[in-house]
Design an enzyme around this catalytic site. Structure first.
Site, PDB file in Angstrom:
ATOM      1  N   GLY A  18      -9.420  33.734  16.422  1.00  0.00           N
ATOM      2  CA  GLY A  18      -8.860  32.986  17.544  1.00  0.00           C
ATOM      3  C   GLY A  18      -7.376  33.408  18.000  1.00  0.00           C
ATOM      4  O   GLY A  18      -7.005  34.272  17.444  1.00  0.00           O
ATOM      5  N   SER A  48     -12.819  28.622  18.289  1.00  0.00           N
ATOM      6  CA  SER A  48     -12.397  27.307  19.324  1.00  0.00           C
ATOM      7  C   SER A  48     -11.303  27.779  20.473  1.00  0.00           C
ATOM      8  O   SER A  48     -11.528  27.170  21.312  1.00  0.00           O
ATOM      9  CB  SER A  48     -11.722  26.350  18.237  1.00  0.00           C
ATOM     10  OG  SER A  48     -12.443  25.939  17.297  1.00  0.00           O
ATOM     11  N   GLY A  54      -7.563  22.870  28.796  1.00  0.00           N
ATOM     12  CA  GLY A  54      -6.203  22.390  29.731  1.00  0.00           C
ATOM     13  C   GLY A  54      -5.418  23.450  29.674  1.00  0.00           C
ATOM     14  O   GLY A  54      -5.196  24.051  30.959  1.00  0.00           O
ATOM     15  N   GLY A  55      -4.808  24.089  28.711  1.00  0.00           N
ATOM     16  CA  GLY A  55      -3.841  25.198  28.992  1.00  0.00           C
ATOM     17  C   GLY A  55      -2.707  25.376  27.667  1.00  0.00           C
ATOM     18  O   GLY A  55      -3.098  25.034  26.656  1.00  0.00           O
ATOM     19  N   GLU A 119      -0.629  16.975  31.266  1.00  0.00           N
ATOM     20  CA  GLU A 119      -1.794  16.252  30.380  1.00  0.00           C
ATOM     21  C   GLU A 119      -1.134  15.095  29.717  1.00  0.00           C
ATOM     22  O   GLU A 119       0.267  14.806  29.989  1.00  0.00           O
ATOM     23  CB  GLU A 119      -2.227  17.296  29.361  1.00  0.00           C
ATOM     24  CG  GLU A 119      -3.310  18.138  30.032  1.00  0.00           C
ATOM     25  CD  GLU A 119      -3.696  19.076  29.073  1.00  0.00           C
ATOM     26  OE1 GLU A 119      -4.158  18.850  28.331  1.00  0.00           O
ATOM     27  OE2 GLU A 119      -3.532  20.468  29.153  1.00  0.00           O
ATOM     28  N   ASP A 212     -13.478  26.606   6.662  1.00  0.00           N
ATOM     29  CA  ASP A 212     -13.466  27.777   5.644  1.00  0.00           C
ATOM     30  C   ASP A 212     -12.280  27.955   4.884  1.00  0.00           C
ATOM     31  O   ASP A 212     -12.176  28.019   3.836  1.00  0.00           O
ATOM     32  CB  ASP A 212     -14.255  28.864   5.968  1.00  0.00           C
ATOM     33  CG  ASP A 212     -15.452  28.787   6.651  1.00  0.00           C
ATOM     34  OD1 ASP A 212     -16.104  27.818   6.341  1.00  0.00           O
ATOM     35  OD2 ASP A 212     -15.839  29.459   7.626  1.00  0.00           O
ATOM     36  N   HIS A 233     -11.073  13.497  20.811  1.00  0.00           N
ATOM     37  CA  HIS A 233     -10.600  13.734  22.262  1.00  0.00           C
ATOM     38  C   HIS A 233     -11.427  12.495  22.992  1.00  0.00           C
ATOM     39  O   HIS A 233     -12.693  12.285  22.801  1.00  0.00           O
ATOM     40  CB  HIS A 233     -10.998  15.048  22.644  1.00  0.00           C
ATOM     41  CG  HIS A 233     -10.365  15.205  24.048  1.00  0.00           C
ATOM     42  ND1 HIS A 233     -10.624  14.566  25.244  1.00  0.00           N
ATOM     43  CD2 HIS A 233      -9.552  16.230  24.238  1.00  0.00           C
ATOM     44  CE1 HIS A 233      -9.975  15.096  26.229  1.00  0.00           C
ATOM     45  NE2 HIS A 233      -9.181  15.992  25.663  1.00  0.00           N
ATOM     46  N   ARG A 277      -3.273  10.674  23.021  1.00  0.00           N
ATOM     47  CA  ARG A 277      -4.640  10.846  22.744  1.00  0.00           C
ATOM     48  C   ARG A 277      -5.412   9.885  21.959  1.00  0.00           C
ATOM     49  O   ARG A 277      -6.335   9.464  22.094  1.00  0.00           O
ATOM     50  CB  ARG A 277      -4.820  12.308  22.536  1.00  0.00           C
ATOM     51  CG  ARG A 277      -6.244  12.727  22.584  1.00  0.00           C
ATOM     52  CD  ARG A 277      -6.293  14.232  22.506  1.00  0.00           C
ATOM     53  NE  ARG A 277      -6.083  15.250  23.704  1.00  0.00           N
ATOM     54  CZ  ARG A 277      -5.877  16.592  23.786  1.00  0.00           C
ATOM     55  NH1 ARG A 277      -6.173  16.993  22.542  1.00  0.00           N
ATOM     56  NH2 ARG A 277      -5.563  17.024  24.638  1.00  0.00           N
ATOM     57  N   HIS A 331     -12.124  16.576  17.766  1.00  0.00           N
ATOM     58  CA  HIS A 331     -11.629  17.727  18.342  1.00  0.00           C
ATOM     59  C   HIS A 331     -10.624  18.463  17.787  1.00  0.00           C
ATOM     60  O   HIS A 331     -10.750  19.650  18.008  1.00  0.00           O
ATOM     61  CB  HIS A 331     -10.789  16.997  19.692  1.00  0.00           C
ATOM     62  CG  HIS A 331     -10.172  18.038  20.743  1.00  0.00           C
ATOM     63  ND1 HIS A 331     -10.954  18.975  21.480  1.00  0.00           N
ATOM     64  CD2 HIS A 331      -8.880  18.236  21.335  1.00  0.00           C
ATOM     65  CE1 HIS A 331     -10.078  19.595  22.167  1.00  0.00           C
ATOM     66  NE2 HIS A 331      -8.847  19.215  22.230  1.00  0.00           N
ATOM     67  N   GLU A 355      -5.251  26.388  13.658  1.00  0.00           N
ATOM     68  CA  GLU A 355      -5.611  24.887  13.393  1.00  0.00           C
ATOM     69  C   GLU A 355      -5.839  24.625  11.770  1.00  0.00           C
ATOM     70  O   GLU A 355      -5.667  23.461  11.486  1.00  0.00           O
ATOM     71  CB  GLU A 355      -6.953  24.551  14.103  1.00  0.00           C
ATOM     72  CG  GLU A 355      -7.363  23.361  14.059  1.00  0.00           C
ATOM     73  CD  GLU A 355      -8.588  22.808  14.958  1.00  0.00           C
ATOM     74  OE1 GLU A 355      -8.768  23.465  15.909  1.00  0.00           O
ATOM     75  OE2 GLU A 355      -9.182  21.536  14.718  1.00  0.00           O
ATOM     76  N   ARG A 366      -1.561  14.877  17.669  1.00  0.00           N
ATOM     77  CA  ARG A 366      -1.135  16.084  18.327  1.00  0.00           C
ATOM     78  C   ARG A 366      -1.060  15.787  19.876  1.00  0.00           C
ATOM     79  O   ARG A 366      -1.848  15.267  20.609  1.00  0.00           O
ATOM     80  CB  ARG A 366      -2.028  17.440  18.428  1.00  0.00           C
ATOM     81  CG  ARG A 366      -1.658  18.504  18.877  1.00  0.00           C
ATOM     82  CD  ARG A 366      -2.598  19.717  18.670  1.00  0.00           C
ATOM     83  NE  ARG A 366      -3.866  19.554  19.157  1.00  0.00           N
ATOM     84  CZ  ARG A 366      -4.369  19.826  20.503  1.00  0.00           C
ATOM     85  NH1 ARG A 366      -3.498  20.428  21.186  1.00  0.00           N
ATOM     86  NH2 ARG A 366      -5.552  19.588  20.834  1.00  0.00           N
ATOM     87  N   LEU A 372      -2.767  25.964  21.424  1.00  0.00           N
ATOM     88  CA  LEU A 372      -2.674  27.495  21.602  1.00  0.00           C
ATOM     89  C   LEU A 372      -1.201  27.805  21.337  1.00  0.00           C
ATOM     90  O   LEU A 372      -0.999  29.155  21.002  1.00  0.00           O
ATOM     91  CB  LEU A 372      -3.165  27.627  23.215  1.00  0.00           C
ATOM     92  CG  LEU A 372      -4.712  27.440  23.485  1.00  0.00           C
ATOM     93  CD1 LEU A 372      -4.850  27.814  25.010  1.00  0.00           C
ATOM     94  CD2 LEU A 372      -5.600  28.053  22.616  1.00  0.00           C
TER      95      LEU A 372
HETATM   96  C1  SIN Z   1      -7.714  19.284  26.990  1.00  0.00           C
HETATM   97  O1  SIN Z   1      -8.036  20.267  27.906  1.00  0.00           O
HETATM   98  O2  SIN Z   1      -7.981  18.016  27.216  1.00  0.00           O
HETATM   99  C2  SIN Z   1      -7.635  19.721  25.698  1.00  0.00           C
HETATM  100  C3  SIN Z   1      -6.353  20.299  25.413  1.00  0.00           C
HETATM  101  C4  SIN Z   1      -6.001  20.272  24.121  1.00  0.00           C
HETATM  102  O3  SIN Z   1      -6.601  19.900  23.267  1.00  0.00           O
HETATM  103  O4  SIN Z   1      -4.726  20.288  23.954  1.00  0.00           O
END
Ligand code: SIN
Length: 504
Positions: A18, A48, A54-55, A119, A212, A233, A277, A331, A355, A366, A372
């Site tokens: 990833g 993942s 989202g970004g 977000e 793992d 999520h 969240r 999520h 992760e 989070r 990312l």
């Molecule tokens: C999302 O696009 O809702 C997920 C983004 C994230 O988990 O940071």
């Protein structure tokens, strides 16, 4: 080790492909190391990162503001020093890798400015994105880039089975390249194996997210941290073939409604649909139970034009109209293998990033679009730190494949039991009595798997072993943490797990 087993060496061994694994490989190679990147994946969408919608958050407003939002979303539990590392390195990492090295073309406004989105629980529009398929648009060029790097070899469809350890130092892994294990010795080993979605029936992760790296590290004696904090999520399509409906939709105006058509989030939190969240996920499940369903109303958006990739997923499943049924589902793991600001674990020469790592940035919950970024920042830091150690071949664990045939469907049936246990007892709401019950089931299950693994090296069996070890670690952490915070939401807190287990 027998003569028939071939071994190999690399300066730096990265496990996982990833964004965090790619960043670690890139940084180590830039520093002159030879890098071997092992990945179970055969296609990029097994990681993942490829599924991230989202970004990636920036600090375009101010690093202090992003820090403040991260701390608030975590209910004050994130480690402020770790968050400083993230926000102070965010923009240089994005500039270096995503702009200059990979040339990612993030969405722009008609004026040619970045189209920063927002977000939940962000106080500003600061998230770079490409449609709502940002992970795909980052990972595929990133994988191509590392694949073409002269000092990096990417080996697909190859799983790490065990860490090789000697006197407290990690020396590499035994992979499944050969039936009885293929030892790969490395100066430093970086785990970037992703999350734990496969421990639950419904998840936004790929099916191979079996914990793992966490299990291998823990079995070798590494510390884990914050592993009870599992983020659900709130807006995942509630039907067959579930898919994520990015929080960016609510960030731009989409609304949650219950089965009677009412908006409800303002009854739960002052930030309404953009509450943290964990709060939204619990509210969605409460309303689903009370009113039969919850939908995401996308009518305030220009949905088809602005979010073509999500709209296409809706059409594929026959969802037409503006109201998409949603439910909460697993999520992201907020904690993981305990690491410092360079991704160093408690074992010498072992790093963890992405992760599977517990950096402390997320605490108990989070903030959106920081995963990312965390993978990128910690990947670069760990990769740079990990160069310069000589690989030292040592004795390796002896893996037996003397009885390769498994009773039919053994791994699949045990996986189903594990997932049902996690769904029932270790999801959005936890009761001490149920955590205790889950621990007992998981212990029995791990015992059965251990018995089989002594004579077999099948990948699905190791994945099951890793999932059951990780699930047990989660159950133990959940039972030891009596404080209800963020994603570890306890009901019936007065009933201690030990008392309940005694009652059973
Ligand atoms: C999302 O696009 O809702 C997920 C983004 C994230 O988990 O940071």
């Amino acid at each position: 080790m027998t003569d028939s087993i071939t071994t190999e060496t690399a300066d730096v061994l990265v496990v996982g492909s990833g964004i965090a694994g790619c960043a670690a490989a890139l940084a180590a190679a830039r520093d002159g190391a030879t890098v071997l990147l092992l990945t179970k994946a055969e296609r990029p969408d097994d990681a993942s990162t490829d599924w991230a919608q989202g970004g990636i958050s920036t600090t375009c407003d101010s690093p202090e503001a992003l820090k403040s939002d991260i701390l608030a979303a975590s209910d004050g539990t994130a480690d402020p020093d770790a968050v400083d590392v993230l926000v102070e390195n965010a923009d240089s990492a994005v500039e270096d890798v995503l702009f200059e090295t990979l040339g990612i073309e993030f969405d722009e406004t008609d004026d040619g400015e970045f189209d920063y989105t927002r977000e939940a629980a962000h106080s500003a529009d600061r998230i770079l994105h490409v449609d709502a398929a940002t992970g795909t648009h980052i990972l595929r060029p990133f994988l191509n880039h590392v694949d073409e790097h002269e000092r990096i070899e990417v080996r697909q469809d190859t799983a790490a089975l065990e860490l090789i350890t000697h006197e407290g130092r990690v020396h590499g892994v035994v992979s499944d390249d050969q039936p009885t294990g293929h030892p790969i010795f490395a100066g430093a080993t970086i785990l970037a194996t992703g999350g734990i979605g496969a421990l639950y029936t419904r998840s936004t992760n790929p099916d191979d997210a079996t914990g793992d790296g966490i299990a291998m590290a823990a079995l070798a004696g590494a510390d884990v941290a914050d592993i009870e904090y599992i983020q659900f999520h709130p807006t995942v399509y509630d039907g067959d073939d579930p898919f994520l409906l990015s929080e960016a939709l609510r960030g731009e105006g989409a609304i949650l409604r219950n089965g009677t058509g009412e908006r409800f989030m303002t009854d739960y939190h002052p930030q309404g649909d953009l509450a943290p969240r964990d709060v939204v996920a619990r509210a969605v499940e409460t309303e689903r139970q009370a009113t039969g369903e919850v939908v995401l109303d996308v009518s305030p958006l220009d949905f088809e034009t602005e979010y073509p990739s999500i709209a296409a997923k809706c059409h594929k499943r026959g969802i037409e109209g503006d109201e998409i049924p949603v439910a909460a589902c697993e999520h992201f793991l907020c904690g993981g293998i305990d690491v410092d600001e360079y991704g160093r674990t408690s074992l010498d020469h072992l790093y963890a990033v992405g992760e599977c790592a517990g950096t402390g940035v997320h605490g108990a919950n989070r903030l959106a679009s920081t995963s990312l970024l965390e993978g990128l920042v910690w990947g670069l830091r760990a990769g740079k730190d990990a160069g310069g150690f000589e690989p030292q071949p040592v004795d390796t664990p002896i893996l037996r494949d003397s009885d390769p045939e498994l009773p039919e469907r053994f791994a699949a049936e045990k996986f189903t039991r594990l997932q049902q246990t996690m769904d029932e007892h270790l999801s959005l709401e936890r009761k001490p009595a149920e955590i205790a019950r889950a621990s007992a089931v998981l212990r029995r299950l791990k015992g059965e798997v251990d018995a089989y693994i002594r004579t077999r090296t099948a990948r699905d069996l190791y994945e099951l072993r890793n999932a059951s070890v990780t699930a047990l670690l989660i159950a133990r952490a959940a039972s030891e943490n009596t404080e209800s915070r963020g994603c570890h939401y306890i009901v019936d807190a007065d009933d201690s797990p030990a008392e309940q287990l005694a009652d059973d």
